[in-house]
Design a protein around this motif. Structure first.
Motif, short mmCIF file in Angstrom:
data_model
loop_
_atom_site.label_atom_id
_atom_site.label_comp_id
_atom_site.label_asym_id
_atom_site.label_seq_id
_atom_site.Cartn_x
_atom_site.Cartn_y
_atom_site.Cartn_z
N ALA A 50 0.85 -1.19 0.00
CA ALA A 50 0.00 0.00 0.00
C ALA A 50 0.89 1.24 0.00
CB ALA A 50 -0.88 -0.01 1.24
N VAL A 51 0.53 2.20 -0.87
CA VAL A 51 1.32 3.43 -1.01
C VAL A 51 0.38 4.60 -0.76
CG1 VAL A 51 2.30 4.84 -2.86
CG2 VAL A 51 3.08 2.50 -2.58
N GLU A 52 0.84 5.60 -0.04
CA GLU A 52 -0.01 6.78 0.19
C GLU A 52 0.16 7.77 -0.97
OE1 GLU A 52 -2.17 7.00 2.68
OE2 GLU A 52 -1.50 5.05 3.42
N LEU A 53 -0.75 8.75 -0.99
CA LEU A 53 -0.80 9.68 -2.12
C LEU A 53 0.52 10.42 -2.41
CD1 LEU A 53 -3.11 10.01 -4.03
CD2 LEU A 53 -3.82 12.04 -2.77
N GLU A 64 3.62 9.56 -1.95
CA GLU A 64 4.58 8.65 -2.58
C GLU A 64 4.13 8.28 -3.99
OE1 GLU A 64 5.39 5.01 -0.38
OE2 GLU A 64 6.87 4.37 -1.87
N LEU A 65 2.82 8.07 -4.15
CA LEU A 65 2.31 7.73 -5.48
C LEU A 65 2.54 8.89 -6.46
CD1 LEU A 65 0.84 5.65 -7.18
CD2 LEU A 65 -1.32 6.74 -6.55
N THR A 66 2.34 10.11 -5.98
CA THR A 66 2.55 11.27 -6.86
C THR A 66 4.03 11.35 -7.26
OG1 THR A 66 0.76 12.38 -5.70
CG2 THR A 66 2.16 13.76 -7.06
N SER A 115 -0.45 0.21 -6.85
CA SER A 115 -1.13 1.36 -6.24
C SER A 115 -1.36 2.38 -7.34
CB SER A 115 -0.25 2.00 -5.17
OG SER A 115 -0.24 1.19 -4.02
N TYR A 126 -3.99 6.02 -8.51
CA TYR A 126 -4.91 7.04 -8.00
C TYR A 126 -6.31 6.47 -7.85
CZ TYR A 126 -2.13 11.28 -7.71
OH TYR A 126 -1.24 12.24 -7.31
N LEU A 147 -6.54 4.52 -4.69
CA LEU A 147 -6.53 5.36 -3.48
C LEU A 147 -7.75 6.27 -3.37
CD1 LEU A 147 -2.81 6.50 -3.01
CD2 LEU A 147 -4.01 4.58 -2.02
#
Ligand code: GRG
Length: 305
Positions: free
Chosen positions: A178-181, A183-185, A257, A259, A262
């Protein structure tokens, strides 16, 4: 987002023109490599270079060039260099050691059409080809060697560990986790955004942009690059393989992961629209004509392929 001016070219016209100009160079190189590089390696290089992509990066680069007053069609050589780096990244991205995909640009991926070793070599060989396209384009535009150096640094930094390759590393490492926003950006900004931003910067530099215009076009590229990947995430789960020309639903299959994962589809779409509006606002704030780049921003976040 779109300009209300009736003389503004549509995104479809901009992409069509970018294809016509850039494909002339890509096809010239494909012919040459098929002739000069023996056997399957030459054939695979030609196959990859002739892939019918949308030519979004060339369209952005040419539009950025024109937005700062450039008017020479020789800009196509620079656009072809960016497209060659992009093409190499797709060939490698599809390999079994990365996304392991069979279908791209409406055709078998390069390693499915040939074999993994040949596709791997063809991908690597496209990097020096891109460098030579850049040299050819810059020289056809009559730009000096210092400008060539500046443009080469931007293109290959964007394609390297600080940009596309680094983003891809992070993306692969984040699979099954799981990656938070934020890190994903950062992953999106590297993997996809860096080359798109570089396309905008290269167009600006080739057009001898003022420093404020270059900064605005880089900021536009930064926002539209992340928006492009968000739209790609949305299309991966809303589009069909036939429509996309690549296997739909791949993110889900690889447990990536995204957008969409999430935020859900609607909020992901909204985030892409917000970024596209902000991209255009950077241009307006600097007094650059937003028409063509506004059309492309609009297209990038509303496209269906
Ligand atoms: C060595 C780790 C390592 C990486 C090598 C493979 C790679 C470099 C980077 C991957 C970069 C990549 C494929 C990012 C995805 C960008 C993206 C959304 C591509 C699709 O672009 P489109 O839709 O494709 O413009 P077309 O086919 O239309 O050109």
């Amino acid at each position: 987002m779109s300009s209300s001016s009736t003389s503004s070219p549509t995104a479809s016209a901009l992409l069509g023109e970018a294809r016509r100009l850039t494909d002339a160079i890509l096809n010239e190189w494909a012919d040459r490599l098929e002739r000069e590089v023996p056997g399957r390696n030459g054939a695979a290089l030609g196959y990859a270079l002739r892939g019918p992509g949308k030519r979004v990066r060339p369209a952005l680069l040419i539009s950025a060039y024109r937005a700062v007053g450039g008017h020479d069609d020789a800009i196509a050589g620079v656009a072809a260099a960016v497209e060659a780096v992009h093409t190499y990244s797709l060939v490698h991205d599809d390999l079994p050691c990365m996304d392991n995909d069979d279908f791209r640009r409406g055709r078998p991926t390069t390693h499915r059409q040939f074999d993994v070793a040949t596709a791997t070599r063809a991908g690597f060989l496209l990097v020096p080809v891109a460098a030579r396209m850049l040299v050819g384009g810059v020289s056809a535009l009559g730009l000096d060697e210092a400008t060539l150096g500046q443009m080469a640094r931007i293109l290959f930094q964007a394609g390297g560990a600080e940009g596309m390759v680094g983003g891809q590393w992070l993306d692969l490492a984040a699979e099954q986790r799981a990656v938070e926003l934020p890190e994903l950006t950062a992953i999106h900004r590297g993997k996809t955004g860096a080359l798109i931003r570089a396309a905008c910067e290269l167009g600006a530099i080739a057009g001898r942009a003022r420093p404020e215009a270059l900064t605005a076009l880089a900021a536009y590229g930064d926002d539209i690059g992340v928006a492009f990947q968000i739209a790609d995430d949305v299309l991966d789960c809303t589009g069909t393989s036939a429509q996309l020309g690549k296997t739909a639903g791949r993110d889900e299959a690889l447990a990536k992961s995204t957008y969409v994962r999430l935020l859900g589809i609607d909020r992901a779409r909204e985030e892409a629209l917000v970024l596209a509006r902000r991209a255009v606002a950077h241009l307006e704030a600097t007094g650059l004509p937003p028409s063509a780049l506004g059309e492309l921003a609009d297209y990038i976040v509303t496209r269906n392929s």
